[in-house]
Enzyme design. Structure first.
Site, PDB file in Angstrom:
ATOM      1  N   PHE A 146       0.864  -1.179   0.000  1.00  0.00           N
ATOM      2  CA  PHE A 146       0.000   0.000   0.000  1.00  0.00           C
ATOM      3  C   PHE A 146       0.896   1.223   0.000  1.00  0.00           C
ATOM      4  O   PHE A 146       1.665   1.442   0.943  1.00  0.00           O
ATOM      5  CB  PHE A 146      -0.886  -0.039   1.236  1.00  0.00           C
ATOM      6  CG  PHE A 146      -1.896   1.072   1.327  1.00  0.00           C
ATOM      7  CD1 PHE A 146      -3.105   0.988   0.666  1.00  0.00           C
ATOM      8  CD2 PHE A 146      -1.645   2.194   2.107  1.00  0.00           C
ATOM      9  CE1 PHE A 146      -4.049   2.003   0.771  1.00  0.00           C
ATOM     10  CE2 PHE A 146      -2.578   3.209   2.213  1.00  0.00           C
ATOM     11  CZ  PHE A 146      -3.779   3.109   1.541  1.00  0.00           C
ATOM     12  N   THR A 149       1.656   7.155   1.767  1.00  0.00           N
ATOM     13  CA  THR A 149       2.521   8.126   2.437  1.00  0.00           C
ATOM     14  C   THR A 149       3.770   8.419   1.610  1.00  0.00           C
ATOM     15  O   THR A 149       4.351   7.528   1.002  1.00  0.00           O
ATOM     16  CB  THR A 149       2.938   7.587   3.817  1.00  0.00           C
ATOM     17  OG1 THR A 149       1.767   7.396   4.609  1.00  0.00           O
ATOM     18  CG2 THR A 149       3.858   8.550   4.530  1.00  0.00           C
ATOM     19  N   SER A 155      -0.015  12.807   6.720  1.00  0.00           N
ATOM     20  CA  SER A 155      -1.407  13.080   7.084  1.00  0.00           C
ATOM     21  C   SER A 155      -2.130  13.937   6.046  1.00  0.00           C
ATOM     22  O   SER A 155      -3.314  13.734   5.787  1.00  0.00           O
ATOM     23  CB  SER A 155      -1.462  13.773   8.453  1.00  0.00           C
ATOM     24  OG  SER A 155      -0.903  12.944   9.453  1.00  0.00           O
ATOM     25  N   GLN A 343       4.323   0.594  43.653  1.00  0.00           N
ATOM     26  CA  GLN A 343       4.224  -0.430  42.619  1.00  0.00           C
ATOM     27  C   GLN A 343       2.782  -0.572  42.147  1.00  0.00           C
ATOM     28  O   GLN A 343       2.509  -0.743  40.953  1.00  0.00           O
ATOM     29  CB  GLN A 343       4.754  -1.771  43.145  1.00  0.00           C
ATOM     30  CG  GLN A 343       4.931  -2.843  42.089  1.00  0.00           C
ATOM     31  CD  GLN A 343       6.203  -2.665  41.266  1.00  0.00           C
ATOM     32  OE1 GLN A 343       6.826  -1.616  41.305  1.00  0.00           O
ATOM     33  NE2 GLN A 343       6.584  -3.693  40.528  1.00  0.00           N
ATOM     34  N   GLN A 344       1.853  -0.485  43.076  1.00  0.00           N
ATOM     35  CA  GLN A 344       0.433  -0.565  42.717  1.00  0.00           C
ATOM     36  C   GLN A 344       0.041   0.590  41.802  1.00  0.00           C
ATOM     37  O   GLN A 344      -0.663   0.400  40.805  1.00  0.00           O
ATOM     38  CB  GLN A 344      -0.421  -0.541  43.987  1.00  0.00           C
ATOM     39  CG  GLN A 344      -0.242  -1.740  44.899  1.00  0.00           C
ATOM     40  CD  GLN A 344      -0.843  -1.517  46.274  1.00  0.00           C
ATOM     41  OE1 GLN A 344      -1.747  -0.682  46.441  1.00  0.00           O
ATOM     42  NE2 GLN A 344      -0.332  -2.230  47.271  1.00  0.00           N
ATOM     43  N   TYR A 345       0.521   1.791  42.119  1.00  0.00           N
ATOM     44  CA  TYR A 345       0.164   2.962  41.317  1.00  0.00           C
ATOM     45  C   TYR A 345       0.746   2.874  39.917  1.00  0.00           C
ATOM     46  O   TYR A 345       0.172   3.393  38.955  1.00  0.00           O
ATOM     47  CB  TYR A 345       0.659   4.236  42.010  1.00  0.00           C
ATOM     48  CG  TYR A 345       0.200   5.510  41.332  1.00  0.00           C
ATOM     49  CD1 TYR A 345      -1.128   5.918  41.417  1.00  0.00           C
ATOM     50  CD2 TYR A 345       1.086   6.299  40.609  1.00  0.00           C
ATOM     51  CE1 TYR A 345      -1.567   7.082  40.799  1.00  0.00           C
ATOM     52  CE2 TYR A 345       0.668   7.462  39.986  1.00  0.00           C
ATOM     53  CZ  TYR A 345      -0.661   7.844  40.085  1.00  0.00           C
ATOM     54  OH  TYR A 345      -1.089   8.989  39.461  1.00  0.00           O
ATOM     55  N   GLY A 419      15.632  -4.564  36.677  1.00  0.00           N
ATOM     56  CA  GLY A 419      16.659  -5.097  35.785  1.00  0.00           C
ATOM     57  C   GLY A 419      16.201  -6.309  35.007  1.00  0.00           C
ATOM     58  O   GLY A 419      16.502  -6.452  33.812  1.00  0.00           O
ATOM     59  N   GLU A 442      -1.665   4.685  10.651  1.00  0.00           N
ATOM     60  CA  GLU A 442      -3.106   4.933  10.547  1.00  0.00           C
ATOM     61  C   GLU A 442      -3.458   6.325  11.076  1.00  0.00           C
ATOM     62  O   GLU A 442      -4.558   6.556  11.564  1.00  0.00           O
ATOM     63  CB  GLU A 442      -3.916   3.856  11.283  1.00  0.00           C
ATOM     64  CG  GLU A 442      -3.872   2.501  10.618  1.00  0.00           C
ATOM     65  CD  GLU A 442      -4.456   2.504   9.214  1.00  0.00           C
ATOM     66  OE1 GLU A 442      -5.299   3.356   8.921  1.00  0.00           O
ATOM     67  OE2 GLU A 442      -4.038   1.654   8.415  1.00  0.00           O
TER      68      GLU A 442
END
Length: 682
Positions: A146, A149, A155, A343-345, A419, A442
């Site tokens: 295709f 571009t 765009s 870690q939760q956040y 790490g 896209e």
């Protein structure tokens, strides 16, 4: 439940036993039995054939390309894999895209390029004389790419420079690239493989009149020698930061002649004498029709992007539940790092987002596919026009926001595994790098959000005039009471109130109306100052129109998720889904606090404090359910292919095996004599 196997016992059992709900029941509710069976068939098919082996870590670029091609060609042998490119009016299409992406995104993208952006474009825009190209592509008798571009234009497709000039004396089109900026670029499979291209070019008739962008199917390589056709220059674009199984290429044309029949002439034609004949009078509609296939892919891009985060969040949460660091007392019993609030956040809002996005994308993909089938079959819905406009706005906003959200989540997943997450065998780096292109193909995200905000701005005069706004997808129904909503203030006085779904939805609805009003007023002020609409729109993006688009799609995702929550009567599942809803909604809402205060919806310091405390409350509510929620959305271990994210939780066993059995990991380097300066004296 025989449909789903239990996970093998191991270190993750501690969290699985804490779960407040039955993960199997929620998985069936989310995916449905049909999709679960289908996903199992996909994995079974992939596991059954050695050619589908995912291990290619030591391959050269050339070997990766060849391996990708062989895998793609082998897909057609398995019925379970056909749905990757089928038009199925169920969520199976989204599920297929996600499973195949998690296995090998380059193979999935190649298959999508071959079918979606070559064969299907020919089917949609060509006539009977062109259909053999699509058929040949399906059977690998030719390979298509295709080519839209260009180096200098992406765009802004209307300004593409490649020319196709009709020569009535030879009844041919002369394709020409006037300069390097006009070179077609990023054409997937053009670099090494494609023999033909769907080409976007400015159509000129013999009188030098330009009739705008049109599509042509052209041969770019000889099908026997595989060398570029005379007058065609092709170069591979080389290594990329991800998706190296795709050979992206640059194509230039030097007065290359193609037959008149190369024009895909469903919507227009050129007579032998060079007279241009439009079959659709309105050129805007003609161009819009030609791009319809491209725009509909944006929902698929969102599903593909989500596939990477589903993989990443599974790896990161499971690892966090197993990895232990530090002890709160003298017991020497270390805590899993999932117990730490930081870690939760970093992870849990993205876990919640995965579930919310999955629900929304299942709905949107299914509905959009069904609509396309109805249009192709000649039985469109009565509100097809309104639906088309609204789904375009939704899809552009969806693709932009969701891919940004998934990008940020993947980076957090990588860093949260420290790490070990940097190892290739963890697969987090692959997910992050392969996903990165979703921000720009896209449609580049920052361009796409303007398409949605421009549409929303057109609705503001209707709000002011109290005209009814039709919204088949219910994404802008709120604007019908917009002026009333703008007069509201936040009256929340507790965390419990702040977390209520109706309070959250009301806050988002106020934000939509406030940002639409602010954006419209800013645009009008800019218009008075600059005198032209282009500059007025351009200077209205930061802090206004862009935020409007983001809030608009966040609200729509939440709307679809509330519909999903109401589909279950299971009290435990409903409770955990409400916690998921609250965490996702409040996590995103916190980024809009400035607008809430600026517009005087939040009227005291208490409201921001309650918002922050509610996020922490929602995280705490989800923490013990996190592993079970991951089990609901997790890809099969075969698709994960990660030493950190396996469902048995045996992180250190898998790490040990990978390190001690990896190719050349325990051998002396071939250049060992060069290590020390004085080696020759030993």
């Amino acid at each position: 439940m025989e449909l789903l196997d239990d996970f093998p016992p191991g270190p993750l059992d501690a969290y699985r036993k804490k779960a407040s709900f039955d993960w199997k029941q929620l998985k069936v509710l989310l995916d449905t039995e049909d999709i679960i069976i289908f996903k199992n068939e996909v994995v079974k098919a992939l596991q059954s054939d050695p050619v589908f082996d995912p291990h290619d870590d030591d391959f050269s670029l050339d070997e990766i390309r060849r391996d990708t091609l062989l895998k793609e060609k082998s897909l057609d042998k398995y019925e379970a894999l056909y749905l990757v490119n089928s038009l199925d009016g169920t969520p199976k299409l989204s599920a297929a895209l996600q499973s195949m992406t998690q296995w090998n995104p380059s193979v999935t993208l190649r298959e999508g390029l071959k079918t979606g952006l070559f064969a299907n474009v020919i089917r949609a825009l060509g006539t009977e004389q062109h259909q053999h190209y699509a058929h040949m592509a399906d059977n690998y008798e030719l390979l298509g790419c295709f080519a839209m571009t260009e180096i200098g234009h992406g765009s802004n497709t209307k300004m593409l420079q490649t020319r196709a000039t009709y020569d009535k004396t030879t009844r041919t089109f002369v394709i020409h690239s006037p300069n390097f900026e006009a070179a077609k670029c990023w054409s997937g499979m053009a670099g090494q493989c494609a023999t033909h291209a769907v080409l976007y070019a400015q159509l000129y008739t013999s009188d030098e009149v330009c009739h705008g962008i049109h599509q042509f199917v052209v041969e770019i390589r000889d099908t026997k020698s595989h060398l570029p056709s005379p007058g065609v220059i092709i170069a591979d674009m080389g290594h990329k930061i991800g998706l190296n199984g795709i050979d992206n290429g640059v194509i230039m044309f030097d007065n290359y002649r193609v037959p008149k029949s190369a024009l895909l002439n469903k919507h227009c034609d050129v007579t032998d004498d060079g007279v241009y004949i439009p079959k659709m009078k309105d050129p805007k509609k003609r161009f819009g029709s030609s791009l319809y296939a491209i725009t509909s892919n944006r929902l698929n891009v969102s599903s593909i992007s989500l596939a990477f985060l589903l993989k990443g969040i599974t790896i990161a949460v499971r690892y966090s539940a197993v990895r232990k660091q530090f002890s709160p007392d003298d017991s020497n019993e270390e805590l899993p790092i999932l117990e730490y609030q930081l870690q939760q956040y970093r992870l849990l809002p993205y876990l919640a987002g995965c579930i919310v996005h999955q629900v929304a994308l299942y709905f949107l993909t299914s509905d959009n596919t069904a609509t396309l089938i109805e249009i192709v079959s000649g039985n469109p819905r009565p509100d097809e026009h309104e639906r088309g406009i609204e789904i375009h706005a939704i899809s552009t906003a969806c693709k932009s926001f969701s891919s940004w959200f998934h990008r940020d989540g993947l980076q957090e997943c990588r860093e949260a595994c420290a790490g070990h997450g940097y190892l290739k065998v963890a697969r987090l780096g692959d997910c992050r790098n392969d996903n990165d292109v979703n921000m720009t193909y896209e449609g580049e995200n920052n361009v796409l959000v303007q398409q949605t905000s421009n549409w929303l701005l057109k609705l503001w005069p209707m709000v002011l005039n109290k005209e009814h706004i039709t919204s088949p997808y219910e994404s802008v129904s709120v604007l019908n009471k917009g002026l009333t909503i703008l007069s509201l203030k936040c009256k929340v006085t507790s965390i419990e109130e702040m977390m209520r779904p109706d309070v959250i939805i009301n806050t988002y609805q106020w934000l939509i109306c406030h940002l639409l009003k602010s954006s419209a007023e800013k645009y009008q002020n800019n218009l008075k100052q600059h005198g032209d609409s282009f500059r007025a729109r351009n200077d209205n993006q930061i802090f206004y129109a862009k935020d409007l688009t983001l809030v608009y799609i966040q609200h729509y995702f939440l709307h679809r998720f509330l519909v999903f929550i109401e589909s279950t009567n299971d009290v435990a599942i409903k409770r955990v889904l409400e916690n998921v809803f609250a965490l996702y909604a409040l996590f995103n809402l916190e980024k809009h606090v400035a607008h809430l205060y600026k517009g005087a919806y939040f009227v005291s310091d208490l409201h921001s404090t309650l918002l922050h405390d509610s996020i922490l409350r929602a995280m705490a509510a989800i923490k013990d359910d996190a592993v079970a929620l991951v089990d609901v959305i997790a890809p099969h271990d075969y698709l994960l292919n990660s030493v950190l994210g396996n469902s048995d939780g045996q992180v250190y066993q898998h790490l040990q095996r990978a390190i001690f059995t990896g190719k050349n990991n325990m051998t002396r380097p071939t250049w060992w004599q060069e290590i020390m300066h004085n080696q020759s004296k030993l």
